[in-house]
Write a protein that holds these residues in place. Sequence first.
Motif, PDB file in Angstrom:
ATOM      1  N   GLY A 292       0.847  -1.185   0.000  1.00  0.00           N
ATOM      2  CA  GLY A 292       0.000   0.000   0.000  1.00  0.00           C
ATOM      3  C   GLY A 292       0.883   1.235   0.000  1.00  0.00           C
ATOM      4  O   GLY A 292       1.493   1.574   1.019  1.00  0.00           O
ATOM      5  N   VAL A 293       0.998   1.874  -1.138  1.00  0.00           N
ATOM      6  CA  VAL A 293       1.998   2.949  -1.266  1.00  0.00           C
ATOM      7  C   VAL A 293       1.676   4.160  -0.407  1.00  0.00           C
ATOM      8  O   VAL A 293       2.549   5.014  -0.186  1.00  0.00           O
ATOM      9  CB  VAL A 293       2.168   3.376  -2.741  1.00  0.00           C
ATOM     10  CG1 VAL A 293       2.734   2.236  -3.558  1.00  0.00           C
ATOM     11  CG2 VAL A 293       0.853   3.865  -3.326  1.00  0.00           C
ATOM     12  N   ASN A 294       0.452   4.265   0.090  1.00  0.00           N
ATOM     13  CA  ASN A 294       0.150   5.391   0.973  1.00  0.00           C
ATOM     14  C   ASN A 294       1.013   5.366   2.222  1.00  0.00           C
ATOM     15  O   ASN A 294       1.326   6.421   2.795  1.00  0.00           O
ATOM     16  CB  ASN A 294      -1.334   5.379   1.347  1.00  0.00           C
ATOM     17  CG  ASN A 294      -1.727   4.120   2.104  1.00  0.00           C
ATOM     18  OD1 ASN A 294      -1.383   3.005   1.694  1.00  0.00           O
ATOM     19  ND2 ASN A 294      -2.463   4.289   3.185  1.00  0.00           N
ATOM     20  N   LEU A 295       1.422   4.165   2.655  1.00  0.00           N
ATOM     21  CA  LEU A 295       2.283   4.069   3.839  1.00  0.00           C
ATOM     22  C   LEU A 295       3.643   4.701   3.578  1.00  0.00           C
ATOM     23  O   LEU A 295       4.234   5.307   4.476  1.00  0.00           O
ATOM     24  CB  LEU A 295       2.448   2.602   4.251  1.00  0.00           C
ATOM     25  CG  LEU A 295       3.219   2.357   5.547  1.00  0.00           C
ATOM     26  CD1 LEU A 295       2.486   2.964   6.732  1.00  0.00           C
ATOM     27  CD2 LEU A 295       3.421   0.858   5.774  1.00  0.00           C
ATOM     28  N   LEU A 296       4.138   4.578   2.356  1.00  0.00           N
ATOM     29  CA  LEU A 296       5.416   5.202   2.012  1.00  0.00           C
ATOM     30  C   LEU A 296       5.314   6.714   2.157  1.00  0.00           C
ATOM     31  O   LEU A 296       6.243   7.365   2.662  1.00  0.00           O
ATOM     32  CB  LEU A 296       5.818   4.848   0.580  1.00  0.00           C
ATOM     33  CG  LEU A 296       5.843   3.377   0.182  1.00  0.00           C
ATOM     34  CD1 LEU A 296       6.416   3.222  -1.225  1.00  0.00           C
ATOM     35  CD2 LEU A 296       6.639   2.550   1.180  1.00  0.00           C
ATOM     36  N   LEU A 297       4.206   7.278   1.716  1.00  0.00           N
ATOM     37  CA  LEU A 297       3.996   8.723   1.817  1.00  0.00           C
ATOM     38  C   LEU A 297       3.868   9.142   3.282  1.00  0.00           C
ATOM     39  O   LEU A 297       4.508  10.107   3.722  1.00  0.00           O
ATOM     40  CB  LEU A 297       2.743   9.101   1.028  1.00  0.00           C
ATOM     41  CG  LEU A 297       2.350  10.582   0.959  1.00  0.00           C
ATOM     42  CD1 LEU A 297       1.571  10.835  -0.332  1.00  0.00           C
ATOM     43  CD2 LEU A 297       1.492  10.993   2.146  1.00  0.00           C
ATOM     44  N   LEU A 298       3.034   8.432   4.032  1.00  0.00           N
ATOM     45  CA  LEU A 298       2.762   8.831   5.410  1.00  0.00           C
ATOM     46  C   LEU A 298       4.005   8.759   6.286  1.00  0.00           C
ATOM     47  O   LEU A 298       4.219   9.614   7.153  1.00  0.00           O
ATOM     48  CB  LEU A 298       1.660   7.944   6.001  1.00  0.00           C
ATOM     49  CG  LEU A 298       0.265   8.120   5.366  1.00  0.00           C
ATOM     50  CD1 LEU A 298      -0.678   7.051   5.892  1.00  0.00           C
ATOM     51  CD2 LEU A 298      -0.285   9.509   5.659  1.00  0.00           C
ATOM     52  N   LYS A 299       4.851   7.737   6.075  1.00  0.00           N
ATOM     53  CA  LYS A 299       6.026   7.546   6.922  1.00  0.00           C
ATOM     54  C   LYS A 299       7.317   8.112   6.322  1.00  0.00           C
ATOM     55  O   LYS A 299       8.376   8.029   6.941  1.00  0.00           O
ATOM     56  CB  LYS A 299       6.225   6.046   7.217  1.00  0.00           C
ATOM     57  CG  LYS A 299       5.194   5.464   8.182  1.00  0.00           C
ATOM     58  CD  LYS A 299       5.413   3.987   8.428  1.00  0.00           C
ATOM     59  CE  LYS A 299       6.755   3.649   9.044  1.00  0.00           C
ATOM     60  NZ  LYS A 299       6.930   4.155  10.412  1.00  0.00           N
ATOM     61  N   ASN A 300       7.228   8.632   5.091  1.00  0.00           N
ATOM     62  CA  ASN A 300       8.423   9.164   4.428  1.00  0.00           C
ATOM     63  C   ASN A 300       9.500   8.083   4.312  1.00  0.00           C
ATOM     64  O   ASN A 300      10.657   8.284   4.669  1.00  0.00           O
ATOM     65  CB  ASN A 300       8.976  10.380   5.183  1.00  0.00           C
ATOM     66  CG  ASN A 300       9.980  11.161   4.358  1.00  0.00           C
ATOM     67  OD1 ASN A 300       9.904  11.197   3.132  1.00  0.00           O
ATOM     68  ND2 ASN A 300      10.946  11.781   5.024  1.00  0.00           N
ATOM     69  N   ILE A 301       9.093   6.927   3.785  1.00  0.00           N
ATOM     70  CA  ILE A 301       9.995   5.783   3.668  1.00  0.00           C
ATOM     71  C   ILE A 301      10.006   5.288   2.228  1.00  0.00           C
ATOM     72  O   ILE A 301       9.260   5.782   1.385  1.00  0.00           O
ATOM     73  CB  ILE A 301       9.586   4.643   4.626  1.00  0.00           C
ATOM     74  CG1 ILE A 301       8.144   4.192   4.342  1.00  0.00           C
ATOM     75  CG2 ILE A 301       9.757   5.083   6.079  1.00  0.00           C
ATOM     76  CD1 ILE A 301       7.677   3.012   5.179  1.00  0.00           C
TER      77      ILE A 301
END
Length: 335
Positions: free
Chosen positions: A251-260
Amino acid sequence: MSGATMRALVCESWRDFDDLVLKEVPVPPLRPRGVRIRVEAVGVSFAVQLVVAGKYQRRPPLPFSPGTEIVGTVLEAAPDAEAPPPGSRVFAVLDWGGMAEQAVADDIHVVPIPDGLPAAPAVAFPISYPTAASALLWRGRLEAGQWVLVQGAGGGVGLAGLEVAKAVGARVIARAGAAKHAMLLARGADAVLDSAQPFRAPVAEITGGDGVAAVLDTLGGEAFDEGLRCLGDGGTLLTLGYASGSIPQLGVNLLLLKNIAVAGLNWGTYIGWSPGDRRRDHAPRVRALWAQLMDWWQAGLLRPEVHAEYPLEGFREAMAEVRSRRAVGRVVLRP
């Protein structure tokens, strides 16, 4: 060497690894820029069983001998090859053909090994160590003082990743089965977690709530999902394989939310195992990494672990040991 033969494991159709045939076959021809090597040790891994089953991303032409990482002695080289002289001890990477008494490798994939490095431990240097090192250093940009979480730390690539991270001065949380914890601590792990237990909260506690700069993941599945949540700000999960049998969905939204970030590393693309073969473009970088690994070995920072050695006819027992997940380090065949 016209008419000469050798013993080799042969895959005649896509099949289970245990159904390979040990037989006498012609020695492989010496192609341009090729180096003929008497094989003294060849690695056995999960990936090999995928290759012979026809389930790997690249299918060798049938029939073939599996095996991609070998150690041995140079017998001869093609006139146009830039190779160590006959009698030199080397390791080499192959597309296939290693589970045999002789193999031919491209000259750019043949690397001299220092005196004192035995054949079986040296099997870890063609693929296991550079896979871990290129992931951590090239893709993860790991630096001294940073925390890294190593999944499957008792396996070949995982153990290599632990040692490479320590060689650059990073701090390591190693995750593996309980039977392997003492060994991982002896190899320099700063903390060890049980692979049977959830790990997000312990990682947060160990890192003071900051999370890790990198996760070296050879497992996939649920470990991938939880590993993402162990990353600190700007961290990278390095996906190298799916030993769990499950390829995760991101889920790429997690990359955005955590800046990872998530970064893949396929060592094969650097050594020519991909369409549009560019192996000579990558050769300087690849050979520099192998040289660094040899320097670290000579400095005592890398200690490749051999779990078990088998003769060529013991190939079924060797793979059974790999499948059992009891192996600490590498399982090796000795043709």
